[in-house]
Design a protein around this motif. Structure first.
Motif, PDB file in Angstrom:
ATOM      1  N   ASP A  82      51.637  40.524  29.354  1.00  0.00           N
ATOM      2  CA  ASP A  82      50.488  41.308  29.782  1.00  0.00           C
ATOM      3  C   ASP A  82      49.940  40.776  31.109  1.00  0.00           C
ATOM      4  OD1 ASP A  82      48.634  43.497  29.064  1.00  0.00           O
ATOM      5  OD2 ASP A  82      47.143  41.885  29.012  1.00  0.00           O
ATOM      6  N   GLU A  86      49.916  42.783  34.691  1.00  0.00           N
ATOM      7  CA  GLU A  86      48.667  42.980  35.426  1.00  0.00           C
ATOM      8  C   GLU A  86      48.788  42.430  36.839  1.00  0.00           C
ATOM      9  OE1 GLU A  86      43.847  42.326  35.066  1.00  0.00           O
ATOM     10  OE2 GLU A  86      45.151  41.322  33.631  1.00  0.00           O
ATOM     11  N   TRP A  89      50.847  44.821  38.818  1.00  0.00           N
ATOM     12  CA  TRP A  89      50.048  46.015  39.107  1.00  0.00           C
ATOM     13  C   TRP A  89      49.116  45.754  40.294  1.00  0.00           C
ATOM     14  CZ3 TRP A  89      49.953  50.991  38.235  1.00  0.00           C
ATOM     15  CH2 TRP A  89      48.770  51.701  38.403  1.00  0.00           C
ATOM     16  N   ASP A  90      48.454  44.609  40.277  1.00  0.00           N
ATOM     17  CA  ASP A  90      47.506  44.271  41.337  1.00  0.00           C
ATOM     18  C   ASP A  90      48.194  44.027  42.681  1.00  0.00           C
ATOM     19  OD1 ASP A  90      45.364  44.504  39.603  1.00  0.00           O
ATOM     20  OD2 ASP A  90      45.277  42.361  39.164  1.00  0.00           O
ATOM     21  N   ASP A  99      42.075  51.492  36.884  1.00  0.00           N
ATOM     22  CA  ASP A  99      41.824  50.199  36.258  1.00  0.00           C
ATOM     23  C   ASP A  99      43.073  49.736  35.529  1.00  0.00           C
ATOM     24  OD1 ASP A  99      39.149  50.093  37.021  1.00  0.00           O
ATOM     25  OD2 ASP A  99      38.469  51.085  35.187  1.00  0.00           O
ATOM     26  N   TRP A 100      43.221  48.425  35.405  1.00  0.00           N
ATOM     27  CA  TRP A 100      44.354  47.861  34.698  1.00  0.00           C
ATOM     28  C   TRP A 100      44.423  48.386  33.266  1.00  0.00           C
ATOM     29  CZ3 TRP A 100      48.965  46.655  34.204  1.00  0.00           C
ATOM     30  CH2 TRP A 100      49.441  45.931  33.104  1.00  0.00           C
ATOM     31  N   SER A 101      43.295  48.537  32.599  1.00  0.00           N
ATOM     32  CA  SER A 101      43.308  48.990  31.205  1.00  0.00           C
ATOM     33  C   SER A 101      43.948  50.374  31.076  1.00  0.00           C
ATOM     34  CB  SER A 101      41.909  48.992  30.607  1.00  0.00           C
ATOM     35  OG  SER A 101      41.069  49.876  31.318  1.00  0.00           O
ATOM     36  N   ARG A 104      47.724  49.896  31.915  1.00  0.00           N
ATOM     37  CA  ARG A 104      48.357  49.202  30.786  1.00  0.00           C
ATOM     38  C   ARG A 104      48.703  50.203  29.682  1.00  0.00           C
ATOM     39  NH1 ARG A 104      47.206  46.688  25.877  1.00  0.00           N
ATOM     40  NH2 ARG A 104      48.169  44.631  25.620  1.00  0.00           N
TER      41      ARG A 104
END
Length: 122
Positions: A82, A86, A89-90, A99-101, A104
């Motif tokens: 995870d 992340e 992704w960033d 947003d990451w959420s 995800r």
């Protein structure tokens, strides 16, 4: 080919997939099959009902990241994976707005779909 909402106007899934796969800065961008394109199109239409501000540009990046990482992690998530996802992704070029959420959720949904497709008993 259906057209999807994008912050940059109408963009076909095929064109966006190719752009995003290339934006992952990999020497071997993931191949995007027709069945994955269909899954992505359907999943995105479902997800924008939950997240109306989700842009196709960000969703497409999440689907491409899912394709690029599914095999190396066997579709299994833990805290370390995870955190790695992340971070990736960033670090995508032109930082995503989602947003990451949200990203995800898209990635894990795509991983589930890919795992079911790869499972012969499925």
């Amino acid at each position: 080919m259906e057209y999807l909402r994008s912050s940059h106007g109408a963009v076909s899934l095929e064109r966006a997939s190719q752009q995003v796969a290339a934006s992952l800065a990999r020497d071997d961008p993931p191949e995007i099959s027709e069945d994955f394109e269909a899954f992505s199109r359907q999943d995105f239409q479902r997800r924008i009902r939950l997240h109306p501000d989700l842009a196709w540009n960000d969703a497409c990046r999440a689907y491409a990241l899912a394709l690029a990482t599914h095999a190396s992690h066997g579709g299994r998530i833990d805290a370390e994976v995870d955190a790695e996802l992340e971070m990736r992704w960033d670090l995508l070029p032109s930082p995503p707005n989602a947003d990451w959420s949200v990203a995800r959720g898209l990635i894990l949904g795509a991983w589930r779909w890919l795992s079911q497709r790869d499972d012969p008993s499925g």
